[in-house]
Structure formats: structure tokens, C-alpha cells
Design an enzyme around this catalytic site. Structure first.
Site, PDB file in Angstrom:
ATOM      1  N   ALA A  54       0.791  -1.235   0.000  1.00  0.00           N
ATOM      2  CA  ALA A  54       0.000   0.000   0.000  1.00  0.00           C
ATOM      3  C   ALA A  54       0.832   1.297   0.000  1.00  0.00           C
ATOM      4  O   ALA A  54       0.636   2.150  -0.874  1.00  0.00           O
ATOM      5  CB  ALA A  54      -0.983  -0.040   1.170  1.00  0.00           C
ATOM      6  N   ARG A  96      -5.458  -0.037  -8.735  1.00  0.00           N
ATOM      7  CA  ARG A  96      -5.715  -1.037  -7.687  1.00  0.00           C
ATOM      8  C   ARG A  96      -6.722  -0.457  -6.691  1.00  0.00           C
ATOM      9  O   ARG A  96      -6.491   0.614  -6.137  1.00  0.00           O
ATOM     10  CB  ARG A  96      -4.405  -1.439  -6.980  1.00  0.00           C
ATOM     11  CG  ARG A  96      -3.418  -2.096  -7.958  1.00  0.00           C
ATOM     12  CD  ARG A  96      -2.380  -2.935  -7.283  1.00  0.00           C
ATOM     13  NE  ARG A  96      -2.924  -4.105  -6.656  1.00  0.00           N
ATOM     14  CZ  ARG A  96      -2.257  -4.848  -5.771  1.00  0.00           C
ATOM     15  NH1 ARG A  96      -1.026  -4.497  -5.404  1.00  0.00           N
ATOM     16  NH2 ARG A  96      -2.800  -5.925  -5.232  1.00  0.00           N
ATOM     17  N   GLN A 206       4.354 -13.320  -2.124  1.00  0.00           N
ATOM     18  CA  GLN A 206       5.105 -12.151  -1.634  1.00  0.00           C
ATOM     19  C   GLN A 206       5.935 -12.487  -0.395  1.00  0.00           C
ATOM     20  O   GLN A 206       6.983 -11.877  -0.166  1.00  0.00           O
ATOM     21  CB  GLN A 206       4.135 -11.004  -1.295  1.00  0.00           C
ATOM     22  CG  GLN A 206       3.495 -10.335  -2.496  1.00  0.00           C
ATOM     23  CD  GLN A 206       2.144 -10.940  -2.840  1.00  0.00           C
ATOM     24  OE1 GLN A 206       1.911 -12.123  -2.603  1.00  0.00           O
ATOM     25  NE2 GLN A 206       1.263 -10.161  -3.421  1.00  0.00           N
ATOM     26  N   ASP A 247      -3.803  -2.742   4.012  1.00  0.00           N
ATOM     27  CA  ASP A 247      -4.073  -1.999   2.773  1.00  0.00           C
ATOM     28  C   ASP A 247      -5.099  -0.902   2.990  1.00  0.00           C
ATOM     29  O   ASP A 247      -5.096   0.113   2.299  1.00  0.00           O
ATOM     30  CB  ASP A 247      -4.540  -2.943   1.672  1.00  0.00           C
ATOM     31  CG  ASP A 247      -3.348  -3.669   1.102  1.00  0.00           C
ATOM     32  OD1 ASP A 247      -2.929  -4.679   1.690  1.00  0.00           O
ATOM     33  OD2 ASP A 247      -2.794  -3.176   0.102  1.00  0.00           O
ATOM     34  N   ASN A 257      -6.271  -6.576   4.457  1.00  0.00           N
ATOM     35  CA  ASN A 257      -4.870  -6.886   4.134  1.00  0.00           C
ATOM     36  C   ASN A 257      -4.865  -8.120   3.242  1.00  0.00           C
ATOM     37  O   ASN A 257      -5.913  -8.703   2.930  1.00  0.00           O
ATOM     38  CB  ASN A 257      -4.054  -7.098   5.421  1.00  0.00           C
ATOM     39  CG  ASN A 257      -2.559  -7.156   5.141  1.00  0.00           C
ATOM     40  OD1 ASN A 257      -2.006  -6.292   4.451  1.00  0.00           O
ATOM     41  ND2 ASN A 257      -1.875  -8.181   5.628  1.00  0.00           N
ATOM     42  N   LYS A 258      -3.697  -8.535   2.833  1.00  0.00           N
ATOM     43  CA  LYS A 258      -3.539  -9.652   1.887  1.00  0.00           C
ATOM     44  C   LYS A 258      -4.378 -10.863   2.277  1.00  0.00           C
ATOM     45  O   LYS A 258      -4.436 -11.215   3.460  1.00  0.00           O
ATOM     46  CB  LYS A 258      -2.045  -9.998   1.806  1.00  0.00           C
ATOM     47  CG  LYS A 258      -1.684 -11.137   0.901  1.00  0.00           C
ATOM     48  CD  LYS A 258      -2.199 -10.993  -0.520  1.00  0.00           C
ATOM     49  CE  LYS A 258      -1.748  -9.715  -1.206  1.00  0.00           C
ATOM     50  NZ  LYS A 258      -2.483  -9.483  -2.479  1.00  0.00           N
TER      51      LYS A 258
END
Ligand code: MRU
Length: 358
Positions: A54, A96, A206, A247, A257-258
Site C-alpha cells: 500500500a 488497484r 510475496q 491496505d 490486508n492480503k
């Protein structure tokens, strides 16, 4: 010990009229920088996760506005403003949807544009140079903010700690140093003996590719586990705390978040393990009341259906591909920000972070 002073690499920077960034799609096998001279190239790089995380997306978007100004064919101030508003900012905003730092940075650049245009003697040249200076300032501020987050989070890390993290909330995801990994770096600098468990973070890995890469560059002990191993490792008493980035954080403290973060938070609660979120104030979105209102990015089939060059699904089988999930505020033990810790995470204490300080 001082860490993250490894100046042999950087996430992104402004370089003589272009945006230079480390292509994160190629890590860890290749360290290659992209030099981008067009807004469209930068937008595609953000969409494709060459630059991601982010705060780094926010920094890249700010540089995108500067790049749009530098490359605009407009000759006067009003033509330049119209071009940025109609072409450049909407294109960057479309890249995004979940990371609110993108919109935060674009708003800040738009405000700067208004201020520059209203200044006495303003013309296209002063606006262009002012936007470049603002984008560079946003990057520098982000690096400093991460250091403050790190300092604020040290007290959460015991003398000897096994820390589980998810995705990459490190130097690669920010201007430098990182948020969740910033806390880990600061703890190591303060003499804590930290061992990191990095979730590999399917589908784009990631954790395995990026978190493991940057921590090992700093010689911080790190091991990778697949996402499905976290519960077992917690049950075995191998995790002292979990720390992740964010994020977007809603006004009530719910955290996007992810994908996979929510499952980890539930597991952490079940095993009585503290679950921390580290994020700058620019990740908090007071306009969004709760997690249900946060837009969740849905990404393409191939990211799940393929690993490298290989397809791992039968033809015609569909996939589910939400890139983020929402962790309810009640599962977050504390939020670590540049203004200190918020514990427990409640709307009132979040709003207090934005109160003017004396
Ligand atoms: O899809 P990505 O790689 O951009 O997702 C990144 C994350 O989910 C990070 O945890 C988050 O942006 C915080 S980065 C400091």
C-alpha cells in the site's frame, strides 16, 4: 545493530524525469530496475505488481502525477491542470482498488496542484517542478514514518521472539524500512533476538519471494512456511506473535490486508497469540465506516491457475481470486502507527490519532 542500511537496493525513486523502480515480479532471482517515462507504463507496473504494497503504491502514484506533468504536452497552467485531472489522475486511480494509500497520495497531489496553481506567478513550469518536489517529499516522509512505526512497535516484541508475518509489509512495500517488517527491524536494532516465520502467501508468494529476500539481505533470521502450516506451528508453540501490514483500515478498525490475514487472526485468537497490525495513518480511511464497505480487489484466473510456466488446474475449472480479506477490529490486539499504539482498536481511539496535536 543497525539494519536496513543496505543501500545496494531501493524500492523506487524519481530519477531525472522518470520513475525508477525495482521490478518485484522478478525477485528473488533477478534484481532489475525499470525506468518508466510514461504514465501508462507506470500504471501497468502498478497493476502487474512490479511495485506493490500500500505505501509503495501511494509513492508510485504520486510520482505518476509528477511524470504526467513532466510529459504533458500542455503549454500553459490551465491546460496542464486539465490534462492531469482528465487523463493522468483517473488512470492512476484505476490501477488497484483496495490500497487506500493510492487515493490518499492522489488527493495530496491534487491539493498540491491547487496550491501551486494559486501561487503568484504560477505557470506550467512552476507547477511541474512543484509536483516533482511533492512526490519526492511523499517518498521521504514515508521512509521516516516507517522508522517511527518501528520505534513505536519495539515494546511489543519480547527479548526472544518468534514472529509470524504474512505477505510483504517491508521496505519493498513502502518507501523503505517497512511497517510490519519495520517493527521487526527496530526490534533487532534494539537488541531483541528475533526469528521470523514468513508465510509464503499464495498465490503470488510475496512472503516467500519478497519478505524472505529483504530480511535475508539484512541478515535477520527468516524461514518460510506455506500458508497452511501456520495453525500447526502455533499449536506447537512456535509463534510468539503475529504482525502484518494493512491496505486499508476502516473507521471502526476493521483491517483489509492480503488474503489469508483473516485466517491468521482467527488462528492467533484461538491460540492466545497477540495479533498486531502495523500501518501509517495514510492507510486509515475514515470515510469507510467498516470492513464490509472496503472494496476488495479481484485478480485474474492465471495467478491461481498457474505456477510459473505450468498450469496446475484442469481446463475450464474456475478459480476464486479475492486478493484481500478483512480482519474484524476485535481480533487485532493493537495497531502500531507513527503516532504510537492503539490498543484496543476502537473507532474513538482511531479518530483521536487525527486530532491536531498541541
Ligand atoms: O497485493 P500486494 O502485494 O500489493 O499486497 C500487499 C499487502 O497486502 C501488504 O500487507 C500491505 O499492502 C501492507 S504493505 C506495508
Amino acid at each position: 545493530m543497525t539494519v536496513s542500511e543496505d543501500s545496494s537496493w531501493f524500492t523506487l525513486r524519481w530519477n531525472a524525469g522518470r520513475v525508477e523502480l525495482l521490478d518485484q515480479r522478478l525477485l528473488p532471482s533477478e534484481e532489475r530496475y525499470l525506468l518508466l517515462g510514461e504514465v501508462e507504463e507506470l500504471a501497468v507496473a502498478i497493476e502487474g505488481l512490479a511495485v506493490r504494497g500500500a505505501p509503495a503504491i501511494g509513492c508510485a502514484a504520486a510520482m505518476g502525477v509528477a511524470l504526467g506533468a513532466e510529459t504533458s504536452e500542455a503549454e500553459d497552467a490551465s491546460g496542464l491542470i486539465a490534462d492531469l485531472e482528465a487523463r493522468v489522475i483517473p488512470r492512476l486511480a484505476s490501477t488497484r482498488p483496495t490500497a487506500v494509500n493510492l487515493f490518499w497520495a492522489l488527493n495530496r497531489m491534487r491539493e498540491t496542484l491547487g496550491r501551486l496553481a494559486a501561487a503568484p506567478g504560477a505557470d506550467a513550469r512552476t507547477i511541474r517542478s512543484g509536483l516533482v518536489a511533492e512526490a519526492e517529499k511523499i517518498l521521504e516522509e514515508d521512509k521516516a514514518t516507517c522508522r517511527e512505526i518501528g520505534r513505536a512497535g519495539v515494546e511489543l516484541v519480547p527479548e526472544e521472539a518468534r514472529v509470524l508475518t504474512h505477505c510483504n509489509a517491508g521496505a519493498l512495500a513502502t518507501g523503505g524500512y517497512g511497517t510490519a517488517l519495520g517493527v521487526i527491524r527496530a526490534a533487532v536494532e534494539a537488541g531483541r533476538r528475533v526469528r521470523v516465520l514468513a508465510d509464503e502467501t499464495r498465490p503470488l508468494l510475496q512472503g516467500a519471494r519478497l519478505t524472505a529476500w529483504e530480511l535475508s539481505r539484512d541478515e535477520i533470521p527468516v524461514e518460510v512456511c506455506t500458508d497452511s502450516m501456520a495453525g500447526h506451528l502455533m499449536q506447537q508453540g512456535e509463534v510468539d506473535l503475529v504482525i502484518v501490514g494493512a491496505d486499508r483500515i476502516a473507521a471502526n478498525g476493521d483491517v483489509a490486508n492480503k488474503i489469508g490475514t483473516y485466517g491468521l487472526a482467527v488462528l492467533a485468537r484461538a491460540h492466545d497469540i497477540p495479533f498486531y497490525v502495523a500501518a501509517p495513518l495514510s492507510t486509515i480511511d475514515l470515510e469507510v465506516p467498516d470492513g464490509a464497505s472496503i472494496p476488495i480487489e479481484i485478480r485474474g484466473r492465471d495467478e491461481v491457475a498457474r505456477i510459473g510456466e505450468r498450469t496446475i488446474l484442469p481446463d475450464r475449472v474456475g478459480v476464486r481470486q479475492p486478493a484481500f480479506d478483512v480482519t474484524p477490529a476485535r481480533l487485532v490486539t493493537a495497531l502500531v502507527t507513527e503516532k504510537g499504539l492503539v490498543r484496543p482498536l476502537r473507532e474513538e481511539s482511531i479518530r483521536n490519532l487525527f486530532a491536531p496535536s498541541d
